[in-house]
Write a protein that holds these residues in place. Structure first.
Motif, PDB file in Angstrom:
ATOM      1  N   CYS A 295       1.210  -1.091   0.312  1.00  0.00           N
ATOM      2  CA  CYS A 295      -0.024  -0.201  -0.187  1.00  0.00           C
ATOM      3  C   CYS A 295       0.896   0.994  -0.086  1.00  0.00           C
ATOM      4  O   CYS A 295       0.352   1.856  -0.804  1.00  0.00           O
ATOM      5  CB  CYS A 295      -1.110   0.020   1.162  1.00  0.00           C
ATOM      6  SG  CYS A 295      -2.505  -0.595   1.513  1.00  0.00           S
TER       7      CYS A 295
ATOM      8  N   GLY B 228       2.273   1.184  -3.656  1.00  0.00           N
ATOM      9  CA  GLY B 228       1.444   1.579  -4.882  1.00  0.00           C
ATOM     10  C   GLY B 228       1.622   3.316  -4.124  1.00  0.00           C
ATOM     11  O   GLY B 228       1.277   4.256  -5.810  1.00  0.00           O
ATOM     12  N   GLY B 229       1.111   3.986  -2.939  1.00  0.00           N
ATOM     13  CA  GLY B 229       0.488   5.485  -2.941  1.00  0.00           C
ATOM     14  C   GLY B 229       1.328   6.459  -3.123  1.00  0.00           C
ATOM     15  O   GLY B 229       1.909   7.603  -3.791  1.00  0.00           O
ATOM     16  N   TYR B 230       3.274   5.381  -2.722  1.00  0.00           N
ATOM     17  CA  TYR B 230       4.449   6.204  -3.703  1.00  0.00           C
ATOM     18  C   TYR B 230       4.164   7.063  -4.830  1.00  0.00           C
ATOM     19  O   TYR B 230       4.434   7.908  -5.366  1.00  0.00           O
ATOM     20  CB  TYR B 230       5.583   6.083  -3.052  1.00  0.00           C
ATOM     21  CG  TYR B 230       6.909   6.347  -3.884  1.00  0.00           C
ATOM     22  CD1 TYR B 230       6.913   7.916  -2.437  1.00  0.00           C
ATOM     23  CD2 TYR B 230       7.402   5.947  -4.505  1.00  0.00           C
ATOM     24  CE1 TYR B 230       7.973   8.918  -3.256  1.00  0.00           C
ATOM     25  CE2 TYR B 230       8.793   7.002  -4.786  1.00  0.00           C
ATOM     26  CZ  TYR B 230       8.709   8.600  -4.247  1.00  0.00           C
ATOM     27  OH  TYR B 230      10.491   9.156  -4.610  1.00  0.00           O
ATOM     28  N   LEU B 231       3.261   5.603  -5.643  1.00  0.00           N
ATOM     29  CA  LEU B 231       3.972   6.028  -7.350  1.00  0.00           C
ATOM     30  C   LEU B 231       2.986   7.056  -7.940  1.00  0.00           C
ATOM     31  O   LEU B 231       3.032   8.105  -8.555  1.00  0.00           O
ATOM     32  CB  LEU B 231       3.924   4.567  -7.585  1.00  0.00           C
ATOM     33  CG  LEU B 231       4.687   3.510  -7.374  1.00  0.00           C
ATOM     34  CD1 LEU B 231       4.763   2.466  -8.314  1.00  0.00           C
ATOM     35  CD2 LEU B 231       6.226   4.257  -8.474  1.00  0.00           C
ATOM     36  N   ILE B 232       2.192   7.259  -6.635  1.00  0.00           N
ATOM     37  CA  ILE B 232       0.989   7.650  -7.344  1.00  0.00           C
ATOM     38  C   ILE B 232       0.876   9.378  -6.906  1.00  0.00           C
ATOM     39  O   ILE B 232       0.493  10.348  -7.883  1.00  0.00           O
ATOM     40  CB  ILE B 232      -0.696   7.260  -6.649  1.00  0.00           C
ATOM     41  CG1 ILE B 232      -0.982   6.063  -7.005  1.00  0.00           C
ATOM     42  CG2 ILE B 232      -1.859   7.835  -6.817  1.00  0.00           C
ATOM     43  CD1 ILE B 232      -2.271   5.396  -6.619  1.00  0.00           C
ATOM     44  N   TYR B 233       1.452   9.336  -6.281  1.00  0.00           N
ATOM     45  CA  TYR B 233       2.293  10.780  -5.162  1.00  0.00           C
ATOM     46  C   TYR B 233       3.499  11.189  -6.576  1.00  0.00           C
ATOM     47  O   TYR B 233       3.216  12.847  -6.857  1.00  0.00           O
ATOM     48  CB  TYR B 233       1.990  10.699  -4.131  1.00  0.00           C
ATOM     49  CG  TYR B 233       3.008  11.271  -4.234  1.00  0.00           C
ATOM     50  CD1 TYR B 233       2.546  12.862  -2.972  1.00  0.00           C
ATOM     51  CD2 TYR B 233       4.390  11.996  -3.096  1.00  0.00           C
ATOM     52  CE1 TYR B 233       2.749  14.021  -2.480  1.00  0.00           C
ATOM     53  CE2 TYR B 233       5.129  13.237  -2.539  1.00  0.00           C
ATOM     54  CZ  TYR B 233       3.985  13.907  -2.495  1.00  0.00           C
ATOM     55  OH  TYR B 233       5.077  15.397  -2.023  1.00  0.00           O
ATOM     56  N   LYS B 234       3.483  10.626  -6.778  1.00  0.00           N
ATOM     57  CA  LYS B 234       5.116  11.239  -8.026  1.00  0.00           C
ATOM     58  C   LYS B 234       4.436  11.836  -9.104  1.00  0.00           C
ATOM     59  O   LYS B 234       4.795  13.128  -9.912  1.00  0.00           O
ATOM     60  CB  LYS B 234       6.025  10.508  -7.950  1.00  0.00           C
ATOM     61  CG  LYS B 234       7.446  10.738  -8.657  1.00  0.00           C
ATOM     62  CD  LYS B 234       8.263   9.594  -8.318  1.00  0.00           C
ATOM     63  CE  LYS B 234       9.722   9.726  -9.160  1.00  0.00           C
ATOM     64  NZ  LYS B 234      10.779   8.940  -9.573  1.00  0.00           N
ATOM     65  N   HIS B 235       3.703  10.658  -9.711  1.00  0.00           N
ATOM     66  CA  HIS B 235       2.956  10.777 -10.923  1.00  0.00           C
ATOM     67  C   HIS B 235       2.281  12.558 -10.692  1.00  0.00           C
ATOM     68  O   HIS B 235       1.943  13.825 -11.718  1.00  0.00           O
ATOM     69  CB  HIS B 235       2.217   9.365 -10.995  1.00  0.00           C
ATOM     70  CG  HIS B 235       1.696   9.847 -12.577  1.00  0.00           C
ATOM     71  ND1 HIS B 235       1.925  10.183 -13.500  1.00  0.00           N
ATOM     72  CD2 HIS B 235       0.252   9.960 -12.922  1.00  0.00           C
ATOM     73  CE1 HIS B 235       1.398  10.238 -14.791  1.00  0.00           C
ATOM     74  NE2 HIS B 235      -0.367  10.153 -14.343  1.00  0.00           N
ATOM     75  N   ARG B 236       1.555  12.529 -10.132  1.00  0.00           N
ATOM     76  CA  ARG B 236       0.948  14.050 -10.021  1.00  0.00           C
ATOM     77  C   ARG B 236       1.619  14.989  -9.090  1.00  0.00           C
ATOM     78  O   ARG B 236       0.728  16.149  -9.714  1.00  0.00           O
ATOM     79  CB  ARG B 236      -0.769  13.691  -8.721  1.00  0.00           C
ATOM     80  CG  ARG B 236      -1.774  12.549  -8.582  1.00  0.00           C
ATOM     81  CD  ARG B 236      -3.240  12.197  -8.546  1.00  0.00           C
ATOM     82  NE  ARG B 236      -3.171  13.352  -8.677  1.00  0.00           N
ATOM     83  CZ  ARG B 236      -4.275  14.396  -7.811  1.00  0.00           C
ATOM     84  NH1 ARG B 236      -5.186  13.144  -7.434  1.00  0.00           N
ATOM     85  NH2 ARG B 236      -4.903  15.498  -8.299  1.00  0.00           N
TER      86      ARG B 236
ATOM     87  N   GLN C 146       2.915  16.072 -12.987  1.00  0.00           N
ATOM     88  CA  GLN C 146       1.733  16.150 -13.962  1.00  0.00           C
ATOM     89  C   GLN C 146       1.267  18.199 -13.373  1.00  0.00           C
ATOM     90  O   GLN C 146       1.631  18.854 -14.164  1.00  0.00           O
ATOM     91  CB  GLN C 146       1.078  16.015 -13.655  1.00  0.00           C
ATOM     92  CG  GLN C 146       0.807  14.415 -14.596  1.00  0.00           C
ATOM     93  CD  GLN C 146      -0.874  13.967 -15.345  1.00  0.00           C
ATOM     94  OE1 GLN C 146      -1.711  13.949 -13.357  1.00  0.00           O
ATOM     95  NE2 GLN C 146      -0.796  13.335 -15.816  1.00  0.00           N
TER      96      GLN C 146
END
Length: 676
Positions: free
Chosen positions: A631, A634-642, A645
């Motif tokens: 968890c 996955g949270g870190y990857l989502i945070y980095k992508h956003r 952007q």
């Protein structure tokens, strides 16, 4: 009749007769005055031939047993039949012998004061005195003699009751006693004062004059002594007390005389006798009238603020701070007392009015009208006079005696605590529980002590109402299915009927009432529910906040007769993990773990004591840790992508303000266009 008899036609000394007193006495006796003789009942129980109930007139000294009764045997002495001498001179004693009834001494009227007869009999051991009239006439009240130092010494020490009986009844008693009969009588004061409800109304006719002799001294002493009890009764709402003051008016023909001018206010309308009975010195009667008026207004103003008991504070403080003997009986001293009590001086002065005005004073006029007897109460002509529930009190003006009379005016079982002290009554519930029902185990009794005796009444204890006759049984209310063995009790509530049934059970210990109802029911024998104690541990099926009985956790059953232990191990309700070892106990269970493991009861599982994971818990912990790691990743990857952007869009917006970007269309401008 105008006056009460204090002695056998004794003459009043001429030195005590003053002009105004003669005028006032003439006026009082000339009008149609009505003096009521207060009576109690005498029941003659033996011999059989003269049994019956007779009226007697209560003596106005000693201590009548208001609210109670007194039984005794009548004795008619062979010598000293009028009781005017000490009985010890004749070797006569009336002291009670062990096992015998108290002695009631029968004496003849004549030759000396009534009070002296009673005093001599009391000194010889009599419990009560009956005085037989010597003429055929209606009953009169035996009063105390005119104050003098000799009579005052014994009058204040008379503590036994006395009564006057009619001549014919006296002759009947004498004949029976002389013939050798045992004459037993019962004096009954239970109905001497009406007792209709839970509040007593009483009034005291008094005076502010503190120089009128023995009676004034007795009155002042009583008011100081009774103040505490009077204020307790008033503050608790148990009584309604009203003070009154006697005044007379001066006949029209004498209003301009020196005597009337010095003894009266408002041009002869309201008068009082000279305090020292000497017109040439000291205070005057009008000084007394003015202070009496002030004390009436203190009561009225205090009553308007719902604190009528402040009157007691004022009159007792005034007695102490403003006595006539110290020459302080005046307006200035009175106003000092009023100020110290925080009363409104202007309201009191307005209430008093102008004592020099040639007009009626509303307050004093009302007092004069109140002096006239109404209903069962006679005219008030003697100071002091105490009236309880519209009946004039007879007896010694002493705290205990007066409190008895007031307490006898309450409806039974409604008396305040001050009426149930050992000082004025006996607690009959202490002797064999008064013969009433009781549950010793639950410490509950149907005996209720009252001023007049005791009543056996099923109690309301800890919110639980018991029902029964109060003598042999009191049962708790039971909520059980209706059957042909039940009695229906209907109670209307908000238009509906709350059905309550009560089973009629045999008087056997095996058939107890089902269960109690109401807050605190479990404090009384566990509300009739099942309960048991083993090895110092008690379990009960009673629940305070719930109707009925319910077996506690770890037990099963009806909750009333039985609750059986549940075997959690056998029924597999607990301690079921693979490392658990289960052992059943009474009302619970014990669970242990094999090896070096610790049992966690809330999770019904075993864990390691020293950190080496067990098989079951280790697997669970690794799974939890892996899930948490996944968890977090996955949270870190989502945070980095956003974030990336967001930063790209911000940079492009800033650069667009300074140069065109390839991805944007050129902006057409018309700054150099010619205009027609």
């Amino acid at each position: 009749m105008c006056l009460r008899w204090s002695d056998e036609r004794a003459k009043i000394p001429k030195s005590r007769v003053i002009l105004l007193g003669f005028v006032l006495l003439t006026w009082v006796c000339s009008i149609e005055s009505r003096f009521v003789v207060e009576k109690n009942s005498l029941r003659l129980t033996s011999p059989e031939k003269i049994k019956g109930t007779y009226d007697t007139a209560i003596g106005n000294f000693g201590i009548p047993q208001y609210g109670g009764t007194l039984a005794g045997t009548v004795v008619y002495p062979k010598d000293n039949k009028k009781g005017c001498k000490e009985f010890s001179d004749f070797n006569i004693s009336f002291k009670k012998k062990p096992g015998a009834l108290p002695t009631f001494v029968l004496l003849d009227r004549g030759d000396c004061f009534f009070a002296l007869k009673v005093w001599n009999a009391q000194q010889a051991g009599a419990a009560a005195v009956l005085v037989a009239d010597d003429v055929e006439e209606a009953l009169i009240t035996m009063d105390t003699p005119e104050e003098d130092s000799t009579s005052a010494k014994y009058i204040e020490n008379i503590t036994i009751p006395s009564a006057l009986i009619e001549k014919s009844f006296g002759e009947t008693l004498k004949k029976s006693v002389n013939s050798g009969d045992m004459v037993n009588v019962n004096l009954d004061w239970r109905e001497a004062v009406p007792h209709p409800d839970d509040r007593v109304e009483y009034e005291l006719w008094t005076t502010s004059n503190d120089e009128c002799g023995v009676k004034c001294e007795m009155l002042m002493g009583f008011m100081k002594e009774f103040k505490g009890a009077g204020q307790i009764l008033e503050k608790g709402g148990y009584t309604q007390f009203t003070p009154h003051y006697i005044t007379w008016y001066c006949p029209q023909a004498f209003t301009i005389s020196k005597q009337c001018k010095s003894q009266c206010i408002n041009h002869g309308r309201y008068c009082a006798p000279d305090p020292e009975q000497d017109f040439s010195k000291g205070y005057e009667g009008k000084d007394v009238v003015v202070e009496n008026l002030r004390q009436l207004c203190v009561y009225k103003v205090a009553n308007e603020t719902n604190k009528p008991w402040v009157w007691w504070d004022y009159v007792t403080d005034f007695q102490i701070r403003c006595p006539m003997k110290d020459k302080k009986y005046n307006k200035e001293c009175a106003e000092g007392v009023i100020k110290s009590l925080g009363l409104d001086m202007k309201k009191i002065e307005k209430c008093m009015g102008d004592p020099d005005a040639d007009e009626d004073n509303a307050v004093l006029k009302e007092e004069q009208e109140a002096q006239i007897g109404k209903g069962t109460r006679g005219d008030v002509t003697i100071l002091p006079t105490l009236v309880v529930n519209n009946r004039q009190y007879r007896g010694k003006l002493e705290k205990g005696a007066v409190l008895k009379a007031i307490c006898s005016g309450f409806e039974e079982t409604t008396e305040p605590a001050v009426c149930l002290t050992d000082e004025i009554q006996t607690n009959e519930c202490l002797d064999n529980n008064g013969g009433c029902w009781q549950d010793k185990a639950a410490n509950v009794t149907a005996c209720k002590d009252t001023f007049r005796g005791r009543v056996c009444e099923c109690p309301l204890a800890n919110g639980v109402q018991f029902q029964g006759d109060g003598y042999s049984s009191c049962k708790r209310k039971a909520l059980i299915p209706i059957s042909r063995h039940c009695i229906f009790v209907g109670k209307q509530f908000n238009g509906m009927y709350n059905l309550i049934v009560q089973q009629q059970l045999p008087p056997s210990s095996a058939f107890l009432p089902r269960h109690a109802n109401g807050p605190g029911k479990c404090k009384i024998n566990h509300g009739g529910c099942w309960h048991e104690t083993r090895l110092g541990q008690t379990f009960s099926a009673c629940v305070d906040h719930d109707d009925g009985c319910k077996c506690p956790p770890g037990f099963k059953g009806d909750g009333v007769n039985t609750c059986e232990d549940i075997d959690e191990c056998k029924e597999k309700k607990a301690c079921q993990c693979s490392e658990c070892n289960c052992k059943n106990t009474w009302g619970s269970y014990d669970c242990s773990c094999s090896g070096d493991l610790l049992y966690i009861r809330d999770h019904d599982t075993c864990i390691s004591k020293n950190g080496s994971d067990s098989k079951s818990t280790g697997t669970a912990i690794w799974i939890i840790l892996l899930a948490l790691a996944m968890c977090a990743g996955g949270g870190y990857l989502i945070y980095k992508h956003r974030i990336r952007q967001y930063m790209d869009s911000e940079i492009r917006a800033i650069m667009a303000q300074y140069m065109p970007l390839d991805s944007q269309n050129e902006v057409t401008t018309h700054a150099n266009d010619d205009h027609a």
